[in-house]
Design a protein around this motif. Structure first.
Motif, PDB file in Angstrom:
ATOM      1  N   ASP A   7      62.668 -87.703 -55.147  1.00 42.13           N
ATOM      2  CA  ASP A   7      61.741 -86.844 -55.871  1.00 42.13           C
ATOM      3  C   ASP A   7      60.714 -87.712 -56.614  1.00 42.13           C
ATOM      4  O   ASP A   7      61.074 -88.747 -57.177  1.00 42.13           O
ATOM      5  CB  ASP A   7      62.526 -85.992 -56.873  1.00 42.13           C
ATOM      6  CG  ASP A   7      61.652 -84.935 -57.520  1.00 42.13           C
ATOM      7  OD1 ASP A   7      60.910 -85.287 -58.463  1.00 42.13           O
ATOM      8  OD2 ASP A   7      61.724 -83.774 -57.100  1.00 42.13           O
ATOM      9  N   PRO A   8      59.430 -87.328 -56.627  1.00 44.70           N
ATOM     10  CA  PRO A   8      58.414 -88.109 -57.352  1.00 44.70           C
ATOM     11  C   PRO A   8      58.749 -88.328 -58.826  1.00 44.70           C
ATOM     12  O   PRO A   8      58.401 -89.358 -59.398  1.00 44.70           O
ATOM     13  CB  PRO A   8      57.148 -87.254 -57.196  1.00 44.70           C
ATOM     14  CG  PRO A   8      57.353 -86.528 -55.905  1.00 44.70           C
ATOM     15  CD  PRO A   8      58.826 -86.211 -55.869  1.00 44.70           C
ATOM     16  N   LYS A   9      59.443 -87.363 -59.446  1.00 44.51           N
ATOM     17  CA  LYS A   9      59.829 -87.531 -60.848  1.00 44.51           C
ATOM     18  C   LYS A   9      60.791 -88.703 -61.006  1.00 44.51           C
ATOM     19  O   LYS A   9      60.764 -89.421 -62.010  1.00 44.51           O
ATOM     20  CB  LYS A   9      60.466 -86.248 -61.377  1.00 44.51           C
ATOM     21  CG  LYS A   9      59.498 -85.080 -61.490  1.00 44.51           C
ATOM     22  CD  LYS A   9      60.205 -83.846 -62.036  1.00 44.51           C
ATOM     23  CE  LYS A   9      59.245 -82.666 -62.139  1.00 44.51           C
ATOM     24  NZ  LYS A   9      59.934 -81.444 -62.637  1.00 44.51           N
ATOM     25  N   THR A  10      61.652 -88.876 -60.009  1.00 46.11           N
ATOM     26  CA  THR A  10      62.587 -90.006 -60.039  1.00 46.11           C
ATOM     27  C   THR A  10      61.837 -91.315 -59.921  1.00 46.11           C
ATOM     28  O   THR A  10      62.085 -92.270 -60.671  1.00 46.11           O
ATOM     29  CB  THR A  10      63.607 -89.880 -58.896  1.00 46.11           C
ATOM     30  OG1 THR A  10      64.377 -88.693 -59.068  1.00 46.11           O
ATOM     31  CG2 THR A  10      64.545 -91.085 -58.860  1.00 46.11           C
ATOM     32  N   ALA A  11      60.901 -91.380 -58.979  1.00 50.16           N
ATOM     33  CA  ALA A  11      60.114 -92.599 -58.786  1.00 50.16           C
ATOM     34  C   ALA A  11      59.289 -92.928 -60.030  1.00 50.16           C
ATOM     35  O   ALA A  11      59.146 -94.098 -60.395  1.00 50.16           O
ATOM     36  CB  ALA A  11      59.205 -92.442 -57.569  1.00 50.16           C
ATOM     37  N   ALA A  12      58.756 -91.916 -60.680  1.00 44.65           N
ATOM     38  CA  ALA A  12      57.946 -92.143 -61.883  1.00 44.65           C
ATOM     39  C   ALA A  12      58.774 -92.796 -62.981  1.00 44.65           C
ATOM     40  O   ALA A  12      58.261 -93.618 -63.763  1.00 44.65           O
ATOM     41  CB  ALA A  12      57.363 -90.826 -62.373  1.00 44.65           C
ATOM     42  N   LYS A  13      60.047 -92.453 -63.063  1.00 44.93           N
ATOM     43  CA  LYS A  13      60.912 -92.995 -64.115  1.00 44.93           C
ATOM     44  C   LYS A  13      61.224 -94.468 -63.912  1.00 44.93           C
ATOM     45  O   LYS A  13      61.628 -95.157 -64.843  1.00 44.93           O
ATOM     46  CB  LYS A  13      62.194 -92.177 -64.209  1.00 44.93           C
ATOM     47  CG  LYS A  13      61.975 -90.777 -64.770  1.00 44.93           C
ATOM     48  CD  LYS A  13      63.261 -89.977 -64.829  1.00 44.93           C
ATOM     49  CE  LYS A  13      62.992 -88.572 -65.381  1.00 44.93           C
ATOM     50  NZ  LYS A  13      64.209 -87.732 -65.412  1.00 44.93           N
TER      51      LYS A  13
END
Length: 248
Positions: A26-32
């Motif tokens: 998920d992009p939210k995971t990558a952002a973190k």
């Protein structure tokens, strides 16, 4: 934040969305990975480093410095690959559901107190490894009401709010085992059951000194079926958590 990851993303033109597309998360995971300094799962780490044109240790120098107790590491490896997790806790909130403040309070008064800060960080990473996958596992928790009543109001109020919020996620089921249920076999101690990608079941039992993994899960399933059957349904459990948070 992880400055090294941010710089590498800028240099290579990658964004959280592009990394997520290549890795399959998920992009939210990558952002973190950049904004929160989270370390990717082991199976993703080398690929992310390759995409960013860096060595793994350049981006995450602490990646190989395992901070959890040695006896607990095999379970974390099972946990992060599991397709299903079931957990019963009678005394404290399960580690996967703890807020940072609650984890700090629990660890500060136990046998790991000397390195509590490191273990809090490790626990948060463990949560990310389970819940921030592209396909999170189905997780089911049964928590004895006694665990929901132990702790200072300043810590418990946000913790119970967090529980109520997480319990509404599609892949998370939280069930409160009320005091009114009386005596039950779960009082013998906390445990967890993980279902692996190969459809095998592995159990984990905790005690005062350490924990142990077992492949003899039939007795655990028997206890699980009992505690799950006398626990509140999902919607009633969420209402209970909200009510308790309001009372703290």
């Amino acid at each position: 934040m992880n400055r090294a990851v941010q710089v590498a993303m800028t240099e290579t033109g990658h964004t959280a969305d592009s990394l997520a597309a290549h890795i399959g998360v998920d992009p939210k995971t990558a952002a973190k990975w950049a904004s929160h300094g989270r370390i990717p799962q082991t199976r993703h780490r080398a690929k992310v480093a390759e995409l960013l044109g860096k060595d793994v240790l350049e981006l995450w120098p602490d990646a190989l410095k395992r901070k959890e107790p040695a006896w607990f590491r095999p379970w974390t490896e099972i946990e992060r690959e599991a397709v299903g997790l079931r957990c019963f806790e009678s005394v404290v909130i399960p580690g996967l559901l703890q807020t940072e403040a609650y984890a700090r309070a629990v660890l500060a008064c136990g046998p790991l107190m000397a390195d509590a800060a490191d273990h809090v960080e490790s626990r948060l990473r463990r949560q990310a490894a389970v819940f921030e996958r592209s396909r999170p596992p189905l997780t089911v928790f049964v928590i004895d009401e006694a665990a929901l009543r132990r702790g200072s109001p300043g810590v418990m109020h946000p913790q119970l709010d967090h529980l109520a919020a997480v319990a509404q996620h599609a892949n998370v089921m939280v069930h409160v085992l009320p005091l009114g249920a009386g005596l039950h076999p779960g009082q013998a101690g906390p445990f967890a059951i993980a279902t692996t990608p190969d459809a095998d079941d592995v159990g984990y039992l905790d005690d005062q000194a350490a924990g142990r993994i077992t492949n003899d899960v039939a007795p655990l399933w028997a206890v699980w079926d009992t505690v799950r059957s006398v626990a509140l349904p999902r919607d009633q459990s969420i209402d209970f958590l909200k009510a308790r948070a309001w009372l703290t």
